[in-house]
Write a protein that holds these residues in place. Structure first.
Motif, PDB file in Angstrom:
ATOM      1  N   ILE A 104      -0.460  12.182  12.687  1.00  0.00           N
ATOM      2  CA  ILE A 104      -1.619  13.425  12.832  1.00  0.00           C
ATOM      3  C   ILE A 104      -1.891  12.469  14.277  1.00  0.00           C
ATOM      4  O   ILE A 104      -1.603  11.400  14.468  1.00  0.00           O
ATOM      5  CB  ILE A 104      -3.043  12.466  11.972  1.00  0.00           C
ATOM      6  N   PRO A 105      -1.079  13.185  15.141  1.00  0.00           N
ATOM      7  CA  PRO A 105      -1.352  13.040  16.430  1.00  0.00           C
ATOM      8  C   PRO A 105      -2.761  12.653  17.216  1.00  0.00           C
ATOM      9  O   PRO A 105      -4.199  13.998  16.288  1.00  0.00           O
ATOM     10  CB  PRO A 105      -1.339  14.187  17.442  1.00  0.00           C
ATOM     11  N   VAL A 106      -3.279  11.507  17.476  1.00  0.00           N
ATOM     12  CA  VAL A 106      -5.048  11.794  17.536  1.00  0.00           C
ATOM     13  C   VAL A 106      -5.107  11.928  19.435  1.00  0.00           C
ATOM     14  O   VAL A 106      -3.510  10.392  19.985  1.00  0.00           O
ATOM     15  CB  VAL A 106      -5.221  10.231  16.943  1.00  0.00           C
ATOM     16  N   ASN A 107      -6.229  11.842  20.173  1.00  0.00           N
ATOM     17  CA  ASN A 107      -7.267  12.093  21.157  1.00  0.00           C
ATOM     18  C   ASN A 107      -6.850  10.083  21.779  1.00  0.00           C
ATOM     19  O   ASN A 107      -7.727  10.507  20.526  1.00  0.00           O
ATOM     20  CB  ASN A 107      -7.576  12.726  22.096  1.00  0.00           C
ATOM     21  N   HIS A 108      -6.535   9.437  22.412  1.00  0.00           N
ATOM     22  CA  HIS A 108      -6.984   8.577  22.516  1.00  0.00           C
ATOM     23  C   HIS A 108      -8.809   8.130  22.524  1.00  0.00           C
ATOM     24  O   HIS A 108      -9.606   7.172  22.386  1.00  0.00           O
ATOM     25  CB  HIS A 108      -6.402   7.467  23.557  1.00  0.00           C
ATOM     26  N   MET A 109      -9.023   8.744  23.567  1.00  0.00           N
ATOM     27  CA  MET A 109     -10.407   8.997  24.163  1.00  0.00           C
ATOM     28  C   MET A 109     -11.596   8.825  22.996  1.00  0.00           C
ATOM     29  O   MET A 109     -12.569   9.262  22.565  1.00  0.00           O
ATOM     30  CB  MET A 109     -11.238  10.205  25.150  1.00  0.00           C
ATOM     31  N   LEU A 124      -7.799   0.854  14.352  1.00  0.00           N
ATOM     32  CA  LEU A 124      -8.760   1.035  13.742  1.00  0.00           C
ATOM     33  C   LEU A 124      -9.413   2.486  14.204  1.00  0.00           C
ATOM     34  O   LEU A 124      -9.317   3.794  13.518  1.00  0.00           O
ATOM     35  CB  LEU A 124      -9.623   0.416  14.206  1.00  0.00           C
ATOM     36  N   MET A 125      -9.709   2.614  15.543  1.00  0.00           N
ATOM     37  CA  MET A 125      -9.899   4.077  16.248  1.00  0.00           C
ATOM     38  C   MET A 125      -9.693   4.735  16.102  1.00  0.00           C
ATOM     39  O   MET A 125      -9.298   5.698  15.760  1.00  0.00           O
ATOM     40  CB  MET A 125     -10.719   3.154  17.319  1.00  0.00           C
ATOM     41  N   ILE A 126      -8.008   4.470  16.162  1.00  0.00           N
ATOM     42  CA  ILE A 126      -7.396   5.733  16.977  1.00  0.00           C
ATOM     43  C   ILE A 126      -6.578   6.156  14.800  1.00  0.00           C
ATOM     44  O   ILE A 126      -6.659   7.725  14.425  1.00  0.00           O
ATOM     45  CB  ILE A 126      -5.765   5.266  16.083  1.00  0.00           C
ATOM     46  N   ALA A 127      -6.497   5.319  13.344  1.00  0.00           N
ATOM     47  CA  ALA A 127      -6.337   5.886  12.381  1.00  0.00           C
ATOM     48  C   ALA A 127      -8.097   6.733  11.272  1.00  0.00           C
ATOM     49  O   ALA A 127      -7.858   7.870  11.104  1.00  0.00           O
ATOM     50  CB  ALA A 127      -6.363   4.398  11.384  1.00  0.00           C
ATOM     51  N   LEU A 128      -9.690   5.927  12.361  1.00  0.00           N
ATOM     52  CA  LEU A 128     -10.580   6.681  11.668  1.00  0.00           C
ATOM     53  C   LEU A 128     -10.924   8.257  12.426  1.00  0.00           C
ATOM     54  O   LEU A 128     -10.590   9.063  11.658  1.00  0.00           O
ATOM     55  CB  LEU A 128     -12.031   6.149  12.124  1.00  0.00           C
ATOM     56  N   ALA A 179      -8.107  10.149  10.803  1.00  0.00           N
ATOM     57  CA  ALA A 179      -8.569  10.843   8.868  1.00  0.00           C
ATOM     58  C   ALA A 179      -9.932  11.659   9.162  1.00  0.00           C
ATOM     59  O   ALA A 179      -9.739  12.510   8.612  1.00  0.00           O
ATOM     60  CB  ALA A 179      -9.113   9.278   8.652  1.00  0.00           C
ATOM     61  N   LEU A 180     -10.725  11.498  10.107  1.00  0.00           N
ATOM     62  CA  LEU A 180     -11.088  12.778  10.408  1.00  0.00           C
ATOM     63  C   LEU A 180     -10.942  13.662  10.972  1.00  0.00           C
ATOM     64  O   LEU A 180     -11.720  15.199  10.398  1.00  0.00           O
ATOM     65  CB  LEU A 180     -12.989  12.165  11.054  1.00  0.00           C
ATOM     66  N   ASN A 181     -10.354  13.934  11.690  1.00  0.00           N
ATOM     67  CA  ASN A 181     -10.118  15.290  12.313  1.00  0.00           C
ATOM     68  C   ASN A 181      -8.180  15.070  12.063  1.00  0.00           C
ATOM     69  O   ASN A 181      -7.971  15.682  13.417  1.00  0.00           O
ATOM     70  CB  ASN A 181     -10.038  15.148  13.436  1.00  0.00           C
ATOM     71  N   GLY A 182      -7.791  15.227  10.834  1.00  0.00           N
ATOM     72  CA  GLY A 182      -6.279  14.710  11.353  1.00  0.00           C
ATOM     73  C   GLY A 182      -5.684  16.450  11.004  1.00  0.00           C
ATOM     74  O   GLY A 182      -6.585  17.637  10.402  1.00  0.00           O
ATOM     75  N   THR A 183      -4.766  16.610  12.222  1.00  0.00           N
ATOM     76  CA  THR A 183      -3.831  18.415  12.018  1.00  0.00           C
ATOM     77  C   THR A 183      -2.768  17.513  11.547  1.00  0.00           C
ATOM     78  O   THR A 183      -2.542  17.954  13.242  1.00  0.00           O
ATOM     79  CB  THR A 183      -4.362  18.752  12.754  1.00  0.00           C
ATOM     80  N   PRO A 224       0.617  -1.272  -0.002  1.00  0.00           N
ATOM     81  CA  PRO A 224      -0.108   0.126  -0.073  1.00  0.00           C
ATOM     82  C   PRO A 224       0.955   0.864   0.116  1.00  0.00           C
ATOM     83  O   PRO A 224       2.218   0.700   1.007  1.00  0.00           O
ATOM     84  CB  PRO A 224      -0.140  -0.188   1.264  1.00  0.00           C
ATOM     85  N   ARG A 225       0.293   2.077  -0.431  1.00  0.00           N
ATOM     86  CA  ARG A 225       1.263   3.408  -0.484  1.00  0.00           C
ATOM     87  C   ARG A 225       0.242   4.420   0.688  1.00  0.00           C
ATOM     88  O   ARG A 225      -0.779   5.193   0.352  1.00  0.00           O
ATOM     89  CB  ARG A 225       0.633   4.142  -2.048  1.00  0.00           C
ATOM     90  N   ILE A 226       1.252   4.642   1.831  1.00  0.00           N
ATOM     91  CA  ILE A 226       0.542   5.171   3.275  1.00  0.00           C
ATOM     92  C   ILE A 226       0.507   6.861   2.906  1.00  0.00           C
ATOM     93  O   ILE A 226       1.737   6.678   2.399  1.00  0.00           O
ATOM     94  CB  ILE A 226       1.459   4.435   4.071  1.00  0.00           C
ATOM     95  N   ASP A 227      -0.287   7.647   2.888  1.00  0.00           N
ATOM     96  CA  ASP A 227      -0.295   8.787   3.264  1.00  0.00           C
ATOM     97  C   ASP A 227      -0.032   9.835   3.978  1.00  0.00           C
ATOM     98  O   ASP A 227       0.646  10.332   4.073  1.00  0.00           O
ATOM     99  CB  ASP A 227      -1.860   9.266   2.390  1.00  0.00           C
ATOM    100  N   ALA A 228      -0.449   8.817   5.412  1.00  0.00           N
ATOM    101  CA  ALA A 228      -0.732  10.197   6.702  1.00  0.00           C
ATOM    102  C   ALA A 228      -0.487   8.601   7.615  1.00  0.00           C
ATOM    103  O   ALA A 228      -1.055   7.150   7.617  1.00  0.00           O
ATOM    104  CB  ALA A 228      -1.877  10.678   6.519  1.00  0.00           C
ATOM    105  N   ILE A 229       0.256   9.168   8.904  1.00  0.00           N
ATOM    106  CA  ILE A 229       0.920   7.726   9.853  1.00  0.00           C
ATOM    107  C   ILE A 229      -0.297   8.519  11.046  1.00  0.00           C
ATOM    108  O   ILE A 229      -0.221   9.987  11.571  1.00  0.00           O
ATOM    109  CB  ILE A 229       1.300   7.945  10.515  1.00  0.00           C
ATOM    110  N   ALA A 230      -1.216   8.023  11.746  1.00  0.00           N
ATOM    111  CA  ALA A 230      -2.213   8.678  13.582  1.00  0.00           C
ATOM    112  C   ALA A 230      -1.892   7.598  14.145  1.00  0.00           C
ATOM    113  O   ALA A 230      -1.354   6.172  14.141  1.00  0.00           O
ATOM    114  CB  ALA A 230      -3.720   8.848  12.563  1.00  0.00           C
ATOM    115  N   VAL A 231      -1.290   8.423  15.196  1.00  0.00           N
ATOM    116  CA  VAL A 231      -1.305   8.083  15.948  1.00  0.00           C
ATOM    117  C   VAL A 231      -1.082   7.985  17.512  1.00  0.00           C
ATOM    118  O   VAL A 231      -0.937  10.038  17.630  1.00  0.00           O
ATOM    119  CB  VAL A 231       1.084   8.079  16.190  1.00  0.00           C
ATOM    120  N   THR A 232      -1.461   7.644  18.783  1.00  0.00           N
ATOM    121  CA  THR A 232      -1.711   8.022  20.147  1.00  0.00           C
ATOM    122  C   THR A 232      -1.488   9.077  20.618  1.00  0.00           C
ATOM    123  O   THR A 232      -0.497   8.600  20.077  1.00  0.00           O
ATOM    124  CB  THR A 232      -2.583   6.969  20.319  1.00  0.00           C
TER     125      THR A 232
END
Ligand code: KG4
Ligand code: ZN
Length: 353
Positions: free
Chosen positions: A113-118, A327-331, A334-338, A77-85
Motif C-alpha cells: 500500500i503506497p502512503v503519502n508521508h503527509m 507507525l503513522m505510515i502503517a496507520l 490501514a485506514l486508506n489502503g489501496t 507475526p503473519r503480516i497481511d500487508a505492507i504500507a510504504v511511504t
C-alpha cells in the motif's frame, strides 16, 4: 490484519508493526512494534540531509531493523500487508523503502500500500498511545471540519479536513518550510543539524537569562490576507544580523542566544496568526498538528492556548513520534489502503497531489 509500515523518505529509517480490526464498524488498532534508526548524526557535518548518504544508510539498516522488529514479537507475526511511504521526500531515499517493500511483498505474497508521508503525519496525531504492546485503541474522535497544520523539514501546510483523507490545502509556504528555516538558521548560528531542538534550547536559555535581541526580525506575511507562508526572508534577515554582528565583533554566545529567541518568537507569532485566521475561515471544530517541528515546546504551548481560546480539541503527536516514524505510515495505510503494484517514488509530491 497485521500491517508492516516502512518509512525512508528522509533521514530516519523506520519500521512499525500494527494490528487492526473493526469492532461494530469502528476502526481499532494496537501497536505491536515501532523502531526508528536516525541518521541525523551522520548528516550533521553537512548541515542538512545528504541524499546519497541517506540512501546508503537506509539500504544498510532496513534488513537488520526488520530482523529486530520481528524478533521483538513473542511469535512470528503473519503480516497481511505492507504500507510504504511513496512521497513526498528525497527520491533516492524513498526508493530504498519501496524496493525493500516490493522485495518483501513478493517473498511473503502480500499487497503493498503506497502512503503519502503527509497523510501519515495527520493520522499520527490521532493515535491515543504509541506504546508497543499496548492495548487495542480507537482513534481520537475528530469533530469536522478539522484543520491540520503540518510543519516539517520539507512542508508547511494548512489543510482543511472535511473527512479523514478528504481535504484541501488552504495554505502553504511559498519558499522554505518552517523546519528548513530552523535548520538553516541553526547553521548560521554554528549549531548542528537538525537545528530545531538546538535553536529551541538556546532560545530557552535566553528567556531564562532575560536576554532580548537588539535585532528585530520580520514576522513574514502576517498581514497578508491569505493563509500562505514565506520563511526565506526571515532566514535572510538572520544572515544579515549575523554578518553585522561579526563585523561589529559581537557575534558571541549572548548574541546567538538572544537571536535564537527572537527567531523562535517570530516563528511562533507567524504560525499563531495564520492558524487563528485559518480556524476562523474554515470554522474548524478540531485542530491537528503534525510534522517534526511540532516537537517545539513554545509552539506546543501556543497551539494549546489557541485551541483553548477557540474551545476546540487539539491533537498533537507525542514528542517521540512527532518526527518521522513508520507507525503513522502503517496507520495511514490501514485506514486508506489501496494496494498497488506500480509503485513510484514521488520526490516532490505534496499532500494528496
Ligand atoms: O517531520 P520531520 O521529522 O521530517 C520531515 O518530514 O521533514 O521534521 C524534521 C524537522 C527538522 O527541520 C527539525 O529541525 C525540526 O523538524 N524539528 C524542530 C524541533 N524538533 C525537530 N523544529 C523546531 N523545534 C524542535 N524542537
Ligand atoms: Zn515528516
Amino acid at each position: 490484519m497485521i500491517i508492516l509500515g516502512i518509512e525512508t523518505s528522509c533521514d530516519e529509517t523506520a519500521l512499525a508493526l500494527i494490528e487492526t480490526r473493526q469492532t461494530d464498524g469502528v476502526f481499532e488498532c494496537r501497536v505491536l512494534a515501532s523502531l526508528i534508526h536516525s541518521q541525523a548524526d551522520l548528516h550533521s557535518p553537512y548541515g542538512g540531509v545528504f541524499p546519497t548518504l541517506a540512501k546508503r544508510e537506509h539500504e544498510k539498516h532496513l534488513e537488520p531493523l526488520l530482523d529486530k522488529l520481528l524478533a521483538s514479537q513473542p511469535t512470528k507475526p503473519r503480516i497481511d500487508a505492507i504500507a510504504v511511504t511513496e512521497g513526498p521526500g528525497l527520491e533516492p531515499a524513498l526508493w530504498t523503502g519501496i524496493v525493500f517493500a516490493e522485495k518483501l511483498g513478493a517473498e511473503w505474497k502480500v499487497p503493498i500500500i503506497p502512503v503519502n508521508h503527509m497523510e501519515g503525519h495527520i493520522v499520527g496525531s490521532l493515535i491515543e498511545s504509541d506504546t508497543p504492546g499496548g492495548a487495542w485503541q480507537k482513534l481520537k474522535d475528530l469533530p469536522l471540519p478539522s484543520l491540520a497544520l503540518l510543519i516539517s523539514g520539507g512542508h508547511t501546510e494548512l489543510v482543511r479536513i472535511d473527512s479523514l483523507f478528504h481535504y484541501a490545502i488552504i495554505g502553504a509556504t511559498k519558499d522554505d518550510a518552517v523546519g528548513e528555516a530552523f535548520d538553516k538558521v541553526a547553521r548560521l548560528l554554528g549549531l548542528p543539524y537538525p537545528g530545531g531542538p538546538h535553536i529551541s534550547k538556546l532560545a530557552d536559555e535566553a528567556r531564562k537569562d532575560g536576554l532580548a535581541s537588539s535585532v528585530k526580525l520580520p514576522r513574514p506575511m502576517i498581514h497578508s490576507k491569505d493563509l500562505h507562508f514565506s520563511f526565506s526572508g526571515l532566514k535572510t534577515a538572520v544572515l544579515y544580523a549575523v554578518r553585522d554582528a561579526e563585523k561589529a565583533g559581537i557575534f558571541d554566545d549572548v548574541f546567538k542566544k538572544s537571536l535564537a529567541r527572537e527567531f523562535e518568537d517570530a516563528i511562533v507569532e507567524t504560525l499563531d496568526t495564520k492558524l487563528r485566521s485559518a480556524i476562523e475561515e474554515t470554522g474548524a471544530q478540531s485542530l491537528i498538528i503534525g510534522g517534526g517541528v511540532s516537537a517545539n515546546r513554545m509552539l506546543r504551548e501556543q497551539f494549546t492556548i489557541i485551541a483553548t481560546e477557540f474551545g476546540i480539541p487539539l491533537y498533537m503527536p507525542s514528542p517521540h513520534i512527532s518526527g518521522d516514524n513508520a507507525l503513522m505510515i502503517a496507520l495511514a495505510g490501514a485506514l486508506n489502503g489501496t494496494p498497488s503494484n506500480k509503485l513510484r517514488a514521488h520526490g516532490t509530491k505534496k499532500l494528496g497531489s
